[in-house]
Structure formats: C-alpha cells, structure tokens
Write a protein that holds these residues in place. Structure first.
Motif, mmCIF file in Angstrom:
data_model
loop_
_atom_site.group_PDB
_atom_site.id
_atom_site.type_symbol
_atom_site.label_atom_id
_atom_site.label_comp_id
_atom_site.label_asym_id
_atom_site.label_seq_id
_atom_site.Cartn_x
_atom_site.Cartn_y
_atom_site.Cartn_z
ATOM 1 N N UNK A 71 -2.281 9.143 3.032
ATOM 2 C CA UNK A 71 -1.870 10.230 3.932
ATOM 3 C C UNK A 71 -0.605 9.864 4.703
ATOM 4 N N UNK A 72 -0.416 8.581 4.994
ATOM 5 C CA UNK A 72 0.856 8.159 5.597
ATOM 6 C C UNK A 72 2.019 8.487 4.650
ATOM 7 N N UNK A 85 -10.354 0.960 6.418
ATOM 8 C CA UNK A 85 -9.314 -0.066 6.308
ATOM 9 C C UNK A 85 -8.825 -0.187 4.865
ATOM 10 N N UNK A 144 0.809 -1.211 0.000
ATOM 11 C CA UNK A 144 0.000 0.000 0.000
ATOM 12 C C UNK A 144 0.848 1.270 0.000
ATOM 13 N N UNK A 145 1.911 1.304 0.807
ATOM 14 C CA UNK A 145 2.709 2.534 0.884
ATOM 15 C C UNK A 145 3.460 2.788 -0.409
ATOM 16 N N UNK A 198 -7.034 5.233 1.662
ATOM 17 C CA UNK A 198 -6.971 6.659 1.993
ATOM 18 C C UNK A 198 -5.948 6.910 3.098
ATOM 19 N N UNK A 199 -5.988 6.112 4.165
ATOM 20 C CA UNK A 199 -5.003 6.310 5.233
ATOM 21 C C UNK A 199 -3.584 6.051 4.732
ATOM 22 N N UNK A 200 -3.413 5.042 3.888
ATOM 23 C CA UNK A 200 -2.073 4.759 3.343
ATOM 24 C C UNK A 200 -1.553 5.953 2.543
ATOM 25 N N UNK A 227 -10.373 13.775 5.077
ATOM 26 C CA UNK A 227 -9.151 12.995 4.911
ATOM 27 C C UNK A 227 -9.462 11.529 5.100
ATOM 28 N N UNK A 228 -8.985 10.968 6.217
ATOM 29 C CA UNK A 228 -9.287 9.568 6.528
ATOM 30 C C UNK A 228 -9.288 9.350 8.040
ATOM 31 N N UNK A 277 -11.392 7.921 9.880
ATOM 32 C CA UNK A 277 -11.948 6.631 10.295
ATOM 33 C C UNK A 277 -11.166 5.471 9.666
ATOM 34 N N UNK A 278 -9.871 5.690 9.423
ATOM 35 C CA UNK A 278 -9.070 4.689 8.733
ATOM 36 C C UNK A 278 -8.624 3.518 9.594
ATOM 37 N N UNK A 279 -8.940 3.552 10.876
ATOM 38 C CA UNK A 279 -8.659 2.442 11.789
ATOM 39 C C UNK A 279 -9.990 2.122 12.484
ATOM 40 N N UNK A 283 -2.110 16.123 8.338
ATOM 41 C CA UNK A 283 -1.061 16.253 7.322
ATOM 42 C C UNK A 283 -1.587 17.289 6.338
ATOM 43 N N UNK A 298 -6.062 12.457 9.424
ATOM 44 C CA UNK A 298 -6.183 11.021 9.142
ATOM 45 C C UNK A 298 -5.742 10.196 10.337
ATOM 46 N N UNK A 299 -6.221 8.963 10.344
ATOM 47 C CA UNK A 299 -5.856 7.993 11.369
ATOM 48 C C UNK A 299 -5.033 6.895 10.706
ATOM 49 N N UNK A 300 -3.818 6.674 11.188
ATOM 50 C CA UNK A 300 -2.976 5.638 10.562
ATOM 51 C C UNK A 300 -3.633 4.256 10.649
ATOM 52 N N UNK A 301 -3.256 3.401 9.709
ATOM 53 C CA UNK A 301 -3.823 2.053 9.672
ATOM 54 C C UNK A 301 -3.342 1.195 10.827
#
Lengths: 245, 245
Positions: free
Chosen positions: A93-94, A86, A58-59, A89-91, B125-126, B128-130, B234, B239-242
């Motif tokens: 922003x990471x 899950x 993903x990253x 989108x979070x990936x 953003x994200x 609710x990503x977790x 960011x 966002x919330x990391x996975x």
C-alpha cells in the motif's frame, strides 16, 4: 486489464498451516515474488516465474508486483506468517500510494495467514488468551525511544506482549534494554516464553521468568511472548486466564 | 491411554481459511465439542459425535472434553478464529489446572487459526501493519474500569487497536464510552474500521473517522480496528505504514 495481485501469508513454516485459499492463489499464479527464503517454499512449475529478492527490498518488490499485475500478470507476493503483521501488505500500500493510476483499477486481495505469535502461543499453550499487544522490536523502522515508551505503557496496561524481531546481530543491545524495562515494570517473576522456529523441525519453546531471561535466549527467528500479571504454568504449558479477578 | 485432545481454530468463517492441520484433526476425531454455531460448521459423519453447547459454558465444555480424551476419545474442541485469542484454549488450561491427574499424561495440542482481527485487517487493507494491541471490550470477564485504562494507555502508546466483542445488546454503553475515550485521546480524524461477519457472505467493511463513528456501527459480529496516528487511506483501502518518521 485482467491481471490480479494477491499478498498471501504462508504461515510460520509448516505446510499444514497454509490455508487453502493461499494454496489456490499460488496454483493460479503466473508470478510469485518475495524474500528469498519465502519464495523457496513455493514449488516451481511450468508457467510460473519465481522472483526471489533480498530483505529490505520490500518497496522495490511491491512496485515490481504492481507492474507485473498491471501488465496482466496473475501475481502473488508471499510473506511468512500473516502479510498484514510486519510484512508485505503495508509495503504494497505504501507503493500503491505513489501510483494513483493503479489504485482504482487493479484487482488486489490480501490473504491472511497464521502469524508467528499465534503459532508460538499455540505451541506454548495460551499465553495470549487475554488482552495483548504485538510490538516489533526492530529499530530499523522506528526510534528506539518509541519502542521503550510502548513497552512501558503496555506493561502498565498489564497487556500480555508478543515481540517480533527481538534481537539482531547488529544491535543486540536493544533487546537487553527491553528485558531491563520489562523486569523493572513487571517484576522478576513474570513469565516470558521464547519460541524459536515455530512449526518447523527446529522448533524450540522455552518459558522462564524475567529474572531468569537473558538476551541470548532470542535471535531473529524467535518470537518472544511476555505474560500479563495473571499468566501461569499448568504442567508444561503456559497460559493466561480469560478473566481478571 | 491413547486418546488425544486438540483445540482447533476454524478461522472466521470461510472454508478457504481453515488450515489443513485443522481439517486433518477433524477427520480423525471421535468427538467434536464447541459453541453451537461453531460445531455446526463441522460436517456430520459416521463415527463422529458432535457435542454442541451454549455460550458461557466454556469450563464445563473443557471438563467434558478432558473426560472424553482421558477415556480414550479423539477429541477436538472447535473455536471460531484462533483458539488462543479470547477463545477455548485458555478455558481448557483453566480446567486442566484443577485436574493434576491429567495435566501430565494427556496428549494435548492447540492448533492455531486465522483470527478475526487479521482476516478483518486483510479485508480492509493493512491497518495492523505496525505495532498494535488486541483488546476484548466485553466486561463479562473484567471490570469496565480496566478496559478504559487499557484504551487510554494503548492510545498514548500510539498503538493501532483491534477490538473483539465491541458491543452487546445488554450493555451497549461500554462501546459508546470506548469511542468517547478514543476520540478524546486520538482526535476526531483518527480512522476506525468496522468489519462485520468477515469472510462470510454477509461481510461488510466500513472505514470512517472517530468523529463520524457511532456505537450502532458495531455489534457482536463486528471486529473494530482503530488505526494509529499514521494510518491512512489509499483508494478504497486503509493501511498503517511500516515505519514511523
């Protein structure tokens, strides 16, 4: 810089659940990236480059998409379901967090999709019709102890629950533990719905009690929904009332 | 009996988020029922009868829809967002429970939609990503004490949270209490996003800390999202990391 980057949710599988704004983004894209089976849902056409990649990349995929968009590409990263649940989108922003040069200037949009738990709930009735939680049971990204703590607290809160990635071949014991904890806190009569391959031709919905549930009823294509203390059946449906007496 | 009954989610407002299967159901309908502002989103046409009704008339509306479908009508009940999230799907099954004559024979389908929290999360953003939970803060349908208990347990579980109906004119003190509980358990630095009128021309997204949040930042058109302990900014996104370290 005229490129843009969209992270789009394709919904659970049925073309009838892909939103028009996602369809429009795909129609305007120069590049589509994503996990192999999701990219396979996008029709090839002249002027569009498909970039399928494997799971757990993903990253790398996110950085690739950022590079393409920064170079002027019209880029869509596709996720199954909703990209914010899950998913990619979070990936993204990471990845963006490590690219401050891009965080300000790039045109980024996240387009929501029908996430699997809501398609599963609709196919089963309305088991998430009252307060609920959504937990990823995979221990790839968090400790098993944290998963179990969340299950206990959610059950004590009498939340209905939706589980993603309930059971993998490599670690089937995690879901067995989850069922044991839920049975302990919620009792054997609590309803649990196994929704496999929702909205596809292989869709299969089965509702049983926790006392009847076995780990083998779930696989990685299954969304599992556990009702709250009020959840009940009506005909072939299962639903959670809106109110608590 | 050739009638059918569909409960369809119209998404949060933007026509680009209405799924093709919902559009198709509306195109084939003889009758559309729903809360006044939602029925107003359906274009009138010959052969279609619109039945707008007021808020808090959900059970009457459900019985009316069942009667129309049992008499052969092609009936759609429209909900904003997703019909299975604090909306008409549960109300329909509550009504159906008292009509065992209809529970077996009637062709009923629930068509999911883009629910407000996922459109809000995408716009922000994200967040609710977790793992996350979804709680209706209205005390119309449950005791305020249960709401507060769920907030504490969800915060202890370090779930991100999405709140529907955070604050009404008639009981603004409930949301003030919620903010106080969350600040107590999560601390003043936790991020909170107020997403108003998502996907409409009036959309407004604001992310602040719990220490900066005031009850007036929310109204009944606002979805509120509280991050978990890992949620961060960011650029202009949240966002919330996975993964959890």
């Amino acid at each position: 810089m005229t490129g843009w980057l969209v992270v789009a949710g394709l919904g659970p599988g049925d073309a009838g659940m892909v939103t028009p704004e996602v369809t429009a983004a795909l129609a305007g894209a120069s590049d589509v990236l994503g996990y192999i089976p999701y990219v396979a849902r996008v029709a090839p056409r002249a002027g569009l480059t498909l970039h399928p990649s494997d799971n757990r990349e993903e990253l790398d995929r996110a950085h690739h998409a950022l590079d393409l968009a920064a170079a002027g590409g019209r880029v869509v990263i596709v996720s199954s379901g909703d990209p914010g649940v899950f998913a990619m989108a979070s990936a993204l922003f990471e990845a963006l967090e490590t690219r401050p040069d891009l965080a300000a200037g790039l045109d980024i949009r996240i387009l929501p999709g029908i996430t699997a738990m809501l398609a599963a709930a609709a196919a089963a009735g309305a088991p998430l019709g009252h307060d609920f939680c959504c937990i990823n049971l995979s221990d790839n990204l968090k400790p098993q102890a944290l998963i179990e703590r969340r299950l206990r607290l959610a059950a004590e809160a009498d939340l209905a629950m939706a589980f993603y990635n309930p059971r993998s071949k490599s670690r089937p014991e995690g879901f067995a533990r989850a069922l044991a904890i839920l049975t302990e806190v919620c009792g054997r009569d609590r309803l649990i719905t196994f929704a496999r391959a929702v909205s596809t031709p292989e869709q299969r919905i089965a509702t049983v009690t926790l006392g009847e549930a076995t780990p083998e009823m779930a696989d990685m294509r299954t969304v599992v929904i556990v009702g709250n203390s009020q959840t009940r059946r009506v005909g072939t449906w299962v639903y959670t009332p809106r109110s608590v007496a």
